[in-house]
Enzyme design. Sequence first.
Site, PDB file in Angstrom:
ATOM      1  N   ASN A   1       0.845  -1.173  -0.179  1.00  0.00           N
ATOM      2  CA  ASN A   1       0.155  -0.194  -0.261  1.00  0.00           C
ATOM      3  C   ASN A   1       0.615   0.967   0.001  1.00  0.00           C
ATOM      4  OD1 ASN A   1      -1.644   2.021   1.317  1.00  0.00           O
ATOM      5  ND2 ASN A   1      -3.207   0.578   1.174  1.00  0.00           N
TER       6      ASN A   1
ATOM      7  N   ASN B   1      -3.074   4.533  -2.654  1.00  0.00           N
ATOM      8  CA  ASN B   1      -4.165   5.209  -0.919  1.00  0.00           C
ATOM      9  C   ASN B   1      -3.749   6.649  -1.217  1.00  0.00           C
ATOM     10  OD1 ASN B   1      -5.372   5.551   1.435  1.00  0.00           O
ATOM     11  ND2 ASN B   1      -3.712   4.227   2.904  1.00  0.00           N
TER      12      ASN B   1
ATOM     13  N   SER C   1      -6.560   7.980   2.736  1.00  0.00           N
ATOM     14  CA  SER C   1      -6.598   7.853   4.754  1.00  0.00           C
ATOM     15  C   SER C   1      -7.067   9.663   4.917  1.00  0.00           C
ATOM     16  CB  SER C   1      -4.849   7.688   4.653  1.00  0.00           C
ATOM     17  OG  SER C   1      -4.676   8.497   6.486  1.00  0.00           O
TER      18      SER C   1
ATOM     19  N   THR D   1     -13.197  -0.105   1.762  1.00  0.00           N
ATOM     20  CA  THR D   1     -13.137   0.774   2.112  1.00  0.00           C
ATOM     21  C   THR D   1     -11.963   0.957   3.549  1.00  0.00           C
ATOM     22  OG1 THR D   1     -14.723   1.491   3.411  1.00  0.00           O
ATOM     23  CG2 THR D   1     -14.877   1.819   1.568  1.00  0.00           C
TER      24      THR D   1
ATOM     25  N   GLY E   1     -15.605  -3.576   8.701  1.00  0.00           N
ATOM     26  CA  GLY E   1     -16.286  -4.074   9.707  1.00  0.00           C
ATOM     27  C   GLY E   1     -16.353  -5.258   9.540  1.00  0.00           C
TER      28      GLY E   1
END
EC number: 1.3.5.2
Length: 378
Positions: free
Chosen positions: A158, A191, A194, A257, A316
Amino acid sequence: MDFYRLLLRPLLLSQLNVDPEWLTRNALGFLATLARSRSPLAANLRSYLRQTYGFQDPRLAMSLWGLTFATPVGLAAGFDKDGIAAPLWSDLGFGFAELGTVTALAQPGNPRPRLFRIPQDLAAFNRMGFNNASAEALADTLRGYFPEGQRSIPIGINLGKSKLTPLSGAVSDYVSSFRSLRSLGDYFVVNVSSPNTPGLRSLQAVTELEPILAALQAENTEQRPLLLKIAPDLVDEEVVAIAHLAQRQQLAGIIATNTTIDKSLLSVEHLPGRREPLATEAGGISGAPLRSRSTEVIRLLHRTTQGQLPIIGVGGIFSAEDAWQKIVAGASLVQVYTGWVYEGPLLVKTIQQGLLERLDSAGLPNLAAAVGSAAIDS
Protein backbone atom coordinates in the site's frame (compact mmCIF):
# COMPACT_ATOMS: atom_id res chain seq x y z
CA MET A 1 -8.11 -23.32 23.93
CA ASP A 2 -8.30 -19.74 22.63
CA PHE A 3 -5.62 -18.02 24.70
CA TYR A 4 -6.19 -14.74 22.89
CA ARG A 5 -9.80 -14.46 24.01
CA LEU A 6 -8.96 -15.70 27.50
CA LEU A 7 -5.94 -13.51 28.21
CA LEU A 8 -5.24 -10.77 25.68
CA ARG A 9 -8.72 -9.68 24.65
CA PRO A 10 -9.77 -8.84 28.23
CA LEU A 11 -6.70 -6.61 28.48
CA LEU A 12 -7.59 -4.92 25.21
CA LEU A 13 -11.15 -4.27 26.32
CA SER A 14 -10.32 -3.32 29.90
CA GLN A 15 -10.51 0.19 31.27
CA LEU A 16 -6.83 0.03 32.21
CA ASN A 17 -4.70 2.78 30.73
CA VAL A 18 -2.93 0.54 28.23
CA ASP A 19 -1.87 2.24 25.01
CA PRO A 20 -3.30 0.22 22.07
CA GLU A 21 -0.35 1.25 19.95
CA TRP A 22 2.03 -0.20 22.56
CA LEU A 23 0.12 -3.48 22.50
CA THR A 24 0.15 -3.58 18.71
CA ARG A 25 3.84 -2.72 18.47
CA ASN A 26 4.83 -5.44 20.93
CA ALA A 27 2.64 -8.09 19.31
CA LEU A 28 4.10 -7.21 15.92
CA GLY A 29 7.59 -7.23 17.39
CA PHE A 30 7.08 -10.77 18.66
CA LEU A 31 5.88 -11.91 15.25
CA ALA A 32 8.85 -10.22 13.58
CA THR A 33 11.27 -11.98 15.93
CA LEU A 34 9.60 -15.27 15.11
CA ALA A 35 9.81 -14.52 11.39
CA ARG A 36 13.55 -13.80 11.56
CA SER A 37 14.51 -16.68 13.83
CA ARG A 38 15.97 -19.90 12.46
CA SER A 39 15.90 -21.70 15.80
CA PRO A 40 14.14 -25.06 16.29
CA LEU A 41 11.85 -23.40 18.83
CA ALA A 42 10.74 -20.81 16.29
CA ALA A 43 10.16 -23.53 13.71
CA ASN A 44 8.00 -25.43 16.18
CA LEU A 45 6.03 -22.31 17.07
CA ARG A 46 5.37 -21.54 13.43
CA SER A 47 4.26 -25.12 12.86
CA TYR A 48 1.87 -24.75 15.79
CA LEU A 49 0.46 -21.54 14.31
CA ARG A 50 -0.15 -23.23 10.96
CA GLN A 51 -1.88 -26.18 12.59
CA THR A 52 -4.02 -23.96 14.81
CA TYR A 53 -4.99 -21.17 12.43
CA GLY A 54 -4.56 -22.64 8.97
CA PHE A 55 -7.60 -23.70 6.96
CA GLN A 56 -7.98 -24.26 3.23
CA ASP A 57 -10.68 -25.63 0.98
CA PRO A 58 -10.51 -25.50 -2.82
CA ARG A 59 -14.03 -24.05 -2.97
CA LEU A 60 -12.73 -20.88 -1.31
CA ALA A 61 -9.75 -20.37 -3.61
CA MET A 62 -9.83 -17.32 -5.88
CA SER A 63 -7.78 -16.57 -8.99
CA LEU A 64 -7.25 -12.90 -9.79
CA TRP A 65 -4.63 -11.00 -11.80
CA GLY A 66 -2.67 -14.17 -12.44
CA LEU A 67 -2.41 -14.77 -8.69
CA THR A 68 -3.86 -17.63 -6.67
CA PHE A 69 -5.46 -16.78 -3.35
CA ALA A 70 -5.83 -20.09 -1.51
CA THR A 71 -8.21 -18.37 0.89
CA PRO A 72 -10.13 -15.11 0.37
CA VAL A 73 -9.35 -13.49 3.74
CA GLY A 74 -6.37 -11.14 3.88
CA LEU A 75 -4.71 -8.82 6.35
CA ALA A 76 -5.54 -5.18 5.66
CA ALA A 77 -2.87 -2.51 5.39
CA GLY A 78 -1.92 -0.67 8.55
CA PHE A 79 -0.89 -3.47 10.88
CA ASP A 80 2.47 -4.46 9.38
CA LYS A 81 3.46 -1.15 7.84
CA ASP A 82 7.14 -2.00 7.35
CA GLY A 83 6.71 -5.67 6.49
CA ILE A 84 8.70 -6.84 9.49
CA ALA A 85 6.49 -9.90 9.97
CA ALA A 86 5.78 -10.54 6.29
CA PRO A 87 6.54 -14.31 6.27
CA LEU A 88 4.32 -14.94 9.31
CA TRP A 89 0.94 -13.95 7.89
CA SER A 90 0.47 -17.19 6.01
CA ASP A 91 1.15 -19.09 9.25
CA LEU A 92 -1.81 -17.26 10.80
CA GLY A 93 -4.15 -18.47 8.08
CA PHE A 94 -4.30 -15.38 5.87
CA GLY A 95 -4.69 -15.89 2.13
CA PHE A 96 -2.80 -12.68 1.42
CA ALA A 97 -1.34 -9.76 3.33
CA GLU A 98 -1.14 -6.07 2.49
CA LEU A 99 1.89 -4.24 3.86
CA GLY A 100 2.16 -0.49 4.42
CA THR A 101 1.10 2.15 4.07
CA VAL A 102 4.63 3.18 3.08
CA THR A 103 5.80 6.50 1.70
CA ALA A 104 8.81 7.64 -0.32
CA LEU A 105 10.20 9.47 2.72
CA ALA A 106 10.57 7.93 6.17
CA GLN A 107 8.26 9.67 8.61
CA PRO A 108 7.34 9.33 12.29
CA GLY A 109 3.62 9.92 11.85
CA ASN A 110 1.42 12.13 13.97
CA PRO A 111 1.95 12.88 17.68
CA ARG A 112 0.74 10.36 20.25
CA PRO A 113 -1.73 9.30 21.43
CA ARG A 114 -2.92 8.42 17.96
CA LEU A 115 -4.65 5.05 18.28
CA PHE A 116 -7.73 4.41 20.41
CA ARG A 117 -9.97 1.39 20.94
CA ILE A 118 -13.68 1.99 21.54
CA PRO A 119 -14.98 -1.40 22.75
CA GLN A 120 -18.59 -0.34 23.24
CA ASP A 121 -18.77 0.34 19.49
CA LEU A 122 -16.38 -2.44 18.43
CA ALA A 123 -14.40 0.32 16.80
CA ALA A 124 -10.96 1.86 16.57
CA PHE A 125 -10.07 5.51 16.05
CA ASN A 126 -6.69 6.33 14.58
CA ARG A 127 -4.67 9.27 13.36
CA MET A 128 -1.41 7.44 12.82
CA GLY A 129 -0.28 9.53 9.87
CA PHE A 130 1.54 6.93 7.75
CA ASN A 131 4.33 6.32 10.25
CA ASN A 132 6.83 4.12 8.37
CA ALA A 133 10.50 3.60 7.66
CA SER A 134 10.14 4.41 3.91
CA ALA A 135 9.57 2.48 0.71
CA GLU A 136 13.29 1.79 0.38
CA ALA A 137 13.41 0.32 3.88
CA LEU A 138 10.49 -1.97 3.06
CA ALA A 139 12.27 -3.01 -0.13
CA ASP A 140 15.35 -4.01 1.89
CA THR A 141 13.21 -5.96 4.34
CA LEU A 142 11.42 -7.88 1.60
CA ARG A 143 14.67 -8.70 -0.19
CA GLY A 144 15.98 -10.11 3.06
CA TYR A 145 12.92 -12.24 3.70
CA PHE A 146 12.33 -13.36 0.10
CA PRO A 147 15.72 -13.35 -1.68
CA GLU A 148 14.41 -15.55 -4.48
CA GLY A 149 11.12 -13.69 -4.68
CA GLN A 150 9.17 -16.74 -3.54
CA ARG A 151 6.31 -15.83 -1.22
CA SER A 152 3.94 -18.33 0.37
CA ILE A 153 0.95 -16.01 -0.14
CA PRO A 154 0.41 -12.95 -2.35
CA ILE A 155 1.86 -9.81 -0.78
CA GLY A 156 0.28 -6.44 -1.51
CA ILE A 157 1.99 -3.11 -0.89
CA ASN A 158 0.00 0.00 0.00
CA LEU A 159 1.53 3.29 -1.18
CA GLY A 160 0.82 6.71 0.34
CA LYS A 161 2.07 10.27 -0.12
CA SER A 162 4.83 11.58 2.12
CA LYS A 163 3.57 14.29 4.46
CA LEU A 164 6.44 16.64 3.56
CA THR A 165 5.69 16.33 -0.14
CA PRO A 166 3.27 19.05 -1.30
CA LEU A 167 0.16 17.96 -3.13
CA SER A 168 1.69 19.35 -6.31
CA GLY A 169 4.46 16.76 -5.99
CA ALA A 170 2.18 13.80 -5.32
CA VAL A 171 2.76 12.18 -8.71
CA SER A 172 6.53 11.97 -8.32
CA ASP A 173 6.18 10.87 -4.68
CA TYR A 174 3.98 7.88 -5.51
CA VAL A 175 6.15 6.99 -8.51
CA SER A 176 9.29 7.05 -6.35
CA SER A 177 7.81 4.54 -3.91
CA PHE A 178 6.58 2.33 -6.72
CA ARG A 179 10.00 2.27 -8.38
CA SER A 180 11.58 1.10 -5.13
CA LEU A 181 9.12 -1.75 -4.67
CA ARG A 182 7.62 -2.75 -8.01
CA SER A 183 9.48 -6.06 -8.28
CA LEU A 184 8.83 -7.01 -4.65
CA GLY A 185 5.04 -7.01 -4.36
CA ASP A 186 2.34 -9.10 -5.99
CA TYR A 187 -0.07 -6.18 -6.19
CA PHE A 188 0.07 -2.48 -5.33
CA VAL A 189 -2.47 -0.11 -3.83
CA VAL A 190 -2.67 3.65 -4.32
CA ASN A 191 -3.90 5.09 -1.03
CA VAL A 192 -5.43 8.54 -1.48
CA SER A 193 -8.15 8.00 1.12
CA SER A 194 -6.52 8.19 4.54
CA PRO A 195 -7.88 11.13 6.56
CA ASN A 196 -4.62 11.47 8.50
CA THR A 197 -2.36 13.17 5.95
CA PRO A 198 -3.36 16.79 5.31
CA GLY A 199 -5.04 17.22 1.94
CA LEU A 200 -4.61 13.61 0.88
CA ARG A 201 -8.29 12.93 0.32
CA SER A 202 -8.46 15.79 -2.15
CA LEU A 203 -6.46 13.53 -4.47
CA GLN A 204 -9.58 11.37 -4.86
CA ALA A 205 -10.98 14.01 -7.21
CA VAL A 206 -10.78 12.60 -10.72
CA THR A 207 -8.79 15.56 -12.03
CA GLU A 208 -6.17 15.06 -9.29
CA LEU A 209 -6.19 11.28 -9.31
CA GLU A 210 -5.90 10.61 -13.03
CA PRO A 211 -2.33 11.98 -13.41
CA ILE A 212 -1.16 9.84 -10.48
CA LEU A 213 -2.67 6.67 -11.89
CA ALA A 214 -1.44 7.42 -15.41
CA ALA A 215 2.12 8.00 -14.19
CA LEU A 216 2.12 4.80 -12.16
CA GLN A 217 0.80 2.78 -15.07
CA ALA A 218 3.50 4.26 -17.29
CA GLU A 219 6.08 2.97 -14.78
CA ASN A 220 4.33 -0.37 -14.46
CA THR A 221 6.48 -2.18 -17.00
CA GLU A 222 6.17 -5.48 -15.13
CA GLN A 223 2.38 -5.12 -15.26
CA ARG A 224 1.81 -5.58 -11.56
CA PRO A 225 -1.84 -5.35 -10.53
CA LEU A 226 -2.50 -1.76 -9.47
CA LEU A 227 -5.50 -1.05 -7.23
CA LEU A 228 -7.01 2.05 -5.68
CA LYS A 229 -8.22 2.34 -2.08
CA ILE A 230 -11.13 4.74 -1.61
CA ALA A 231 -12.91 6.38 1.30
CA PRO A 232 -16.42 5.48 2.50
CA ASP A 233 -17.27 9.16 2.82
CA LEU A 234 -17.47 9.78 -0.91
CA VAL A 235 -20.96 10.45 -2.19
CA ASP A 236 -22.30 7.91 -4.66
CA GLU A 237 -21.64 10.14 -7.67
CA GLU A 238 -17.97 10.37 -6.68
CA VAL A 239 -17.74 6.60 -6.28
CA VAL A 240 -19.18 6.13 -9.76
CA ALA A 241 -16.76 8.66 -11.24
CA ILE A 242 -13.80 6.91 -9.62
CA ALA A 243 -15.02 3.52 -10.87
CA HIS A 244 -15.10 4.85 -14.42
CA LEU A 245 -11.64 6.36 -13.97
CA ALA A 246 -10.31 3.04 -12.67
CA GLN A 247 -11.58 1.31 -15.78
CA ARG A 248 -10.22 4.02 -18.04
CA GLN A 249 -6.78 3.68 -16.46
CA GLN A 250 -7.02 -0.12 -16.61
CA LEU A 251 -6.63 -0.59 -12.88
CA ALA A 252 -6.75 -4.14 -11.56
CA GLY A 253 -9.35 -3.32 -8.93
CA ILE A 254 -10.58 -1.15 -6.06
CA ILE A 255 -10.33 -1.62 -2.31
CA ALA A 256 -13.47 -0.47 -0.52
CA THR A 257 -13.09 1.08 1.93
CA ASN A 258 -10.69 3.03 4.10
CA THR A 259 -11.68 4.54 7.47
CA THR A 260 -14.54 7.00 7.86
CA ILE A 261 -14.50 10.46 9.39
CA ASP A 262 -18.21 10.30 10.26
CA LYS A 263 -18.02 10.59 14.05
CA SER A 264 -21.80 10.32 14.39
CA LEU A 265 -21.30 6.57 14.01
CA LEU A 266 -19.76 6.39 17.49
CA SER A 267 -21.75 6.36 20.73
CA VAL A 268 -19.06 8.08 22.83
CA GLU A 269 -18.55 11.80 23.38
CA HIS A 270 -14.82 11.55 24.09
CA LEU A 271 -12.01 9.23 23.08
CA PRO A 272 -10.61 7.05 25.89
CA GLY A 273 -8.35 9.08 28.15
CA ARG A 274 -9.20 12.34 26.38
CA ARG A 275 -11.23 15.35 27.53
CA GLU A 276 -11.64 17.00 24.15
CA PRO A 277 -15.06 16.62 22.50
CA LEU A 278 -15.07 13.87 19.91
CA ALA A 279 -16.16 16.32 17.25
CA THR A 280 -12.84 18.16 17.53
CA GLU A 281 -10.66 15.04 17.29
CA ALA A 282 -8.88 14.36 14.00
CA GLY A 283 -8.75 10.81 12.72
CA GLY A 284 -10.58 7.94 11.08
CA ILE A 285 -12.95 5.29 12.42
CA SER A 286 -12.65 1.59 11.61
CA GLY A 287 -14.51 -1.46 12.84
CA ALA A 288 -18.19 -2.27 13.17
CA PRO A 289 -19.52 1.29 12.55
CA LEU A 290 -17.99 1.15 9.06
CA ARG A 291 -19.61 -2.15 8.10
CA SER A 292 -22.78 -0.96 6.40
CA ARG A 293 -21.35 1.89 4.33
CA SER A 294 -18.37 -0.11 3.09
CA THR A 295 -20.75 -2.82 1.88
CA GLU A 296 -22.91 -0.19 0.16
CA VAL A 297 -19.85 1.14 -1.67
CA ILE A 298 -18.89 -2.38 -2.75
CA ARG A 299 -22.38 -2.97 -4.14
CA LEU A 300 -22.33 0.35 -6.01
CA LEU A 301 -18.91 -0.38 -7.51
CA HIS A 302 -20.01 -3.83 -8.64
CA ARG A 303 -23.14 -2.48 -10.27
CA THR A 304 -21.34 0.43 -11.91
CA THR A 305 -18.65 -1.77 -13.43
CA GLN A 306 -21.05 -4.66 -14.16
CA GLY A 307 -18.77 -6.90 -12.16
CA GLN A 308 -15.83 -6.29 -14.47
CA LEU A 309 -13.58 -4.65 -11.87
CA PRO A 310 -12.49 -6.87 -8.95
CA ILE A 311 -13.13 -5.46 -5.48
CA ILE A 312 -11.42 -6.17 -2.18
CA GLY A 313 -13.90 -5.53 0.62
CA VAL A 314 -12.78 -4.21 3.98
CA GLY A 315 -14.53 -2.51 6.87
CA GLY A 316 -16.32 -3.94 9.88
CA ILE A 317 -15.73 -7.65 9.28
CA PHE A 318 -16.08 -9.49 12.59
CA SER A 319 -17.70 -12.72 11.40
CA ALA A 320 -18.33 -15.02 8.46
CA GLU A 321 -21.68 -13.30 7.91
CA ASP A 322 -19.97 -9.91 7.64
CA ALA A 323 -17.55 -11.29 5.06
CA TRP A 324 -20.36 -13.06 3.18
CA GLN A 325 -22.38 -9.85 2.87
CA LYS A 326 -19.43 -8.11 1.26
CA ILE A 327 -18.80 -11.01 -1.11
CA VAL A 328 -22.39 -11.26 -2.33
CA ALA A 329 -22.37 -7.46 -2.70
CA GLY A 330 -19.46 -7.80 -5.12
CA ALA A 331 -16.17 -8.33 -3.28
CA SER A 332 -13.92 -11.08 -4.62
CA LEU A 333 -11.64 -10.91 -1.58
CA VAL A 334 -11.98 -9.43 1.90
CA GLN A 335 -9.57 -8.00 4.46
CA VAL A 336 -9.66 -7.76 8.24
CA TYR A 337 -7.84 -5.65 10.79
CA THR A 338 -9.96 -4.13 13.57
CA GLY A 339 -12.23 -7.19 13.72
CA TRP A 340 -9.16 -9.41 13.87
CA VAL A 341 -7.81 -7.43 16.83
CA TYR A 342 -11.11 -7.69 18.70
CA GLU A 343 -11.95 -11.30 17.84
CA GLY A 344 -8.45 -12.74 17.79
CA PRO A 345 -6.42 -14.78 15.30
CA LEU A 346 -9.01 -17.55 15.07
CA LEU A 347 -11.29 -15.12 13.22
CA VAL A 348 -9.68 -15.90 9.86
CA LYS A 349 -10.35 -19.63 10.22
CA THR A 350 -13.84 -19.02 11.58
CA ILE A 351 -14.70 -16.82 8.60
CA GLN A 352 -13.56 -19.45 6.13
CA GLN A 353 -15.51 -22.22 7.83
CA GLY A 354 -18.59 -20.00 7.88
CA LEU A 355 -18.21 -19.14 4.20
CA LEU A 356 -18.26 -22.83 3.34
CA GLU A 357 -21.47 -23.26 5.32
CA ARG A 358 -23.05 -20.40 3.39
CA LEU A 359 -21.94 -21.83 0.06
CA ASP A 360 -23.61 -25.11 0.98
CA SER A 361 -26.80 -23.35 2.09
CA ALA A 362 -26.93 -21.35 -1.14
CA GLY A 363 -26.19 -24.39 -3.28
CA LEU A 364 -23.16 -22.71 -4.85
CA PRO A 365 -20.14 -24.69 -6.05
CA ASN A 366 -17.48 -22.20 -5.00
CA LEU A 367 -16.89 -18.70 -3.71
CA ALA A 368 -16.43 -17.22 -7.17
CA ALA A 369 -20.07 -18.07 -7.88
CA ALA A 370 -21.17 -16.04 -4.86
CA VAL A 371 -19.37 -12.82 -5.82
CA GLY A 372 -21.95 -10.14 -6.56
CA SER A 373 -24.86 -12.58 -6.38
CA ALA A 374 -26.90 -10.13 -4.29
CA ALA A 375 -25.66 -6.92 -5.87
CA ILE A 376 -28.36 -6.64 -8.51
CA ASP A 377 -31.43 -7.67 -6.58
CA SER A 378 -30.79 -5.83 -3.30
